[in-house]
Design a protein around this motif. Structure first.
Motif, short mmCIF file in Angstrom:
data_model
loop_
_atom_site.label_atom_id
_atom_site.label_comp_id
_atom_site.label_asym_id
_atom_site.label_seq_id
_atom_site.Cartn_x
_atom_site.Cartn_y
_atom_site.Cartn_z
N THR A 151 0.83 -1.21 0.00
CA THR A 151 0.00 0.00 0.00
C THR A 151 0.87 1.26 0.00
N TYR A 152 2.00 1.21 0.71
CA TYR A 152 2.91 2.36 0.70
C TYR A 152 3.36 2.67 -0.73
N CYS A 153 3.70 1.62 -1.48
CA CYS A 153 4.17 1.83 -2.86
C CYS A 153 3.05 2.33 -3.76
N LEU A 154 1.85 1.78 -3.59
CA LEU A 154 0.71 2.25 -4.40
C LEU A 154 0.39 3.71 -4.09
N LEU A 155 0.45 4.08 -2.81
CA LEU A 155 0.22 5.47 -2.43
C LEU A 155 1.30 6.38 -3.00
N TRP A 156 2.52 5.89 -3.05
CA TRP A 156 3.62 6.68 -3.63
C TRP A 156 3.33 6.98 -5.10
N LEU A 157 2.86 5.98 -5.84
CA LEU A 157 2.57 6.17 -7.26
C LEU A 157 1.39 7.12 -7.45
N LEU A 158 0.38 7.03 -6.58
CA LEU A 158 -0.74 7.96 -6.64
C LEU A 158 -0.27 9.38 -6.34
N ILE A 211 3.11 2.15 14.17
CA ILE A 211 4.21 2.94 13.59
C ILE A 211 3.98 3.20 12.10
N TYR A 212 3.55 2.15 11.39
CA TYR A 212 3.32 2.28 9.95
C TYR A 212 2.23 3.31 9.65
N THR A 213 1.09 3.22 10.38
CA THR A 213 -0.03 4.14 10.14
C THR A 213 0.36 5.58 10.44
N LEU A 214 1.06 5.79 11.54
CA LEU A 214 1.52 7.14 11.88
C LEU A 214 2.49 7.65 10.82
N GLY A 215 3.37 6.78 10.34
CA GLY A 215 4.32 7.17 9.30
C GLY A 215 3.65 7.55 8.00
N ILE A 216 2.66 6.76 7.60
CA ILE A 216 1.92 7.05 6.37
C ILE A 216 1.23 8.41 6.47
N PHE A 217 0.61 8.67 7.61
CA PHE A 217 -0.07 9.96 7.81
C PHE A 217 0.92 11.12 7.70
N LEU A 218 2.03 11.04 8.42
CA LEU A 218 3.00 12.14 8.40
C LEU A 218 3.60 12.33 7.02
N HIS A 219 3.94 11.23 6.37
CA HIS A 219 4.65 11.32 5.08
C HIS A 219 3.76 11.93 3.99
N TYR A 220 2.60 11.36 3.79
CA TYR A 220 1.78 11.78 2.65
C TYR A 220 0.99 13.06 2.91
N VAL A 221 0.52 13.23 4.13
CA VAL A 221 -0.23 14.45 4.43
C VAL A 221 0.69 15.67 4.38
N SER A 222 1.91 15.54 4.92
CA SER A 222 2.84 16.68 4.89
C SER A 222 3.29 16.99 3.46
N ASP A 223 3.49 15.96 2.65
CA ASP A 223 3.84 16.21 1.24
C ASP A 223 2.71 16.92 0.52
N ALA A 224 1.47 16.53 0.81
CA ALA A 224 0.31 17.19 0.19
C ALA A 224 0.21 18.64 0.68
N TYR A 274 9.60 2.71 7.29
CA TYR A 274 10.62 1.69 7.09
C TYR A 274 11.08 1.07 8.40
N SER A 275 10.85 1.74 9.51
CA SER A 275 11.11 1.12 10.80
C SER A 275 10.12 -0.02 11.04
N ALA A 276 8.88 0.17 10.60
CA ALA A 276 7.88 -0.90 10.74
C ALA A 276 8.31 -2.13 9.96
N TYR A 277 8.85 -1.94 8.76
CA TYR A 277 9.32 -3.08 7.97
C TYR A 277 10.51 -3.76 8.64
N ALA A 278 11.40 -2.97 9.21
CA ALA A 278 12.58 -3.53 9.88
C ALA A 278 12.17 -4.34 11.11
N ILE A 279 11.17 -3.86 11.84
CA ILE A 279 10.68 -4.61 13.00
C ILE A 279 10.15 -5.97 12.56
N MET A 280 9.42 -5.99 11.46
CA MET A 280 8.85 -7.25 10.99
C MET A 280 9.92 -8.25 10.58
N ALA A 281 11.03 -7.77 10.05
CA ALA A 281 12.10 -8.67 9.60
C ALA A 281 12.82 -9.32 10.77
#
Length: 204
Positions: free
Chosen positions: A41-48, A103-116, A149-156
């Protein structure tokens, strides 16, 4: 080709790469599917985002070999987390699922809302952006991306994804944040804004 072309290619390939890893290692676990969902979803949102409010920094053109070896291939380091998660058949305790989603949800909010906010504010009026998500931190977008990306690292459940993330933070993000500070320092009110905000984390 534009810098965005190499970045977008990496984002487009993420879902097929993760699905291939799940098939190759015959790992159809909850952990693997959740990773596919959040990184996909992060990648799809990036493309959007690229189509609706693109980052002008990525419109610069680079020769093919430069783009391949210095943009696309380094981004491949982000494929390490799903590889480790899937190939090692990682099983996460329930509390880590909660932490990852939070962490992922908070990151998505900060990243895309601030860019917008940045994109549409600058379309209406040039100058210093020191309201909204930029009130207490001068780089909420980078903070969001680090959380994602911290969320992804935690999962690994491995140290290598943290090393990859640290490389991007100190080799690219920090340099851009310092460069941005120098650029916006010419605007009236910057000195006062700097006192009220921190470079990355929100100032209490």
């Amino acid at each position: 080709m534009k810098v965005s072309t190499y970045i977008n290619a990496h984002k487009i390939l993420l879902i097929p790469v993760v699905l291939f890893l799940m098939w190759y290692f015959n790992n159809w676990s909850t952990e693997a599917f959740i990773y596919l969902a959040i990184h996909g979803t992060y990648c799809l949102l990036w493309l959007l985002k690229h189509n609706m409010f693109p980052d002008n920094r990525f419109s610069e053109k680079q020769p093919f070999l430069i783009g391949l070896f210095f943009i696309f291939l380094p981004l491949g380091g982000y494929y390490i987390a799903p590889y480790l998660l899937i190939s090692n058949y990682v099983v996460l305790p329930p509390y880590l699922f909660v932490l990852v989603v939070f962490i992922y949800t908070l990151g998505i909010f900060l990243h895309y809302v601030s860019d917008a906010q940045k994109y549409f504010t600058l379309k209406l009026q040039k100058g210093l952006i020191n309201e909204g998500l930029f009130t207490k931190t001068r780089n909420p977008n980078y903070l969001g991306e680090i959380l994602i990306y911290s969320a992804y690292a935690i999962m690994a459940m491995h140290w290598i994804p943290w090393l990859v993330l640290s490389g991007w933070v100190f080799g690219f993000f920090l340099k851009n944040m310092i460069k941005k500070d120098k650029s916006i320092s010419r605007h009236e009110g910057f000195i006062n804004y700097k006192k009220k905000s921190w470079l990355l984390f929100p100032k209490p």
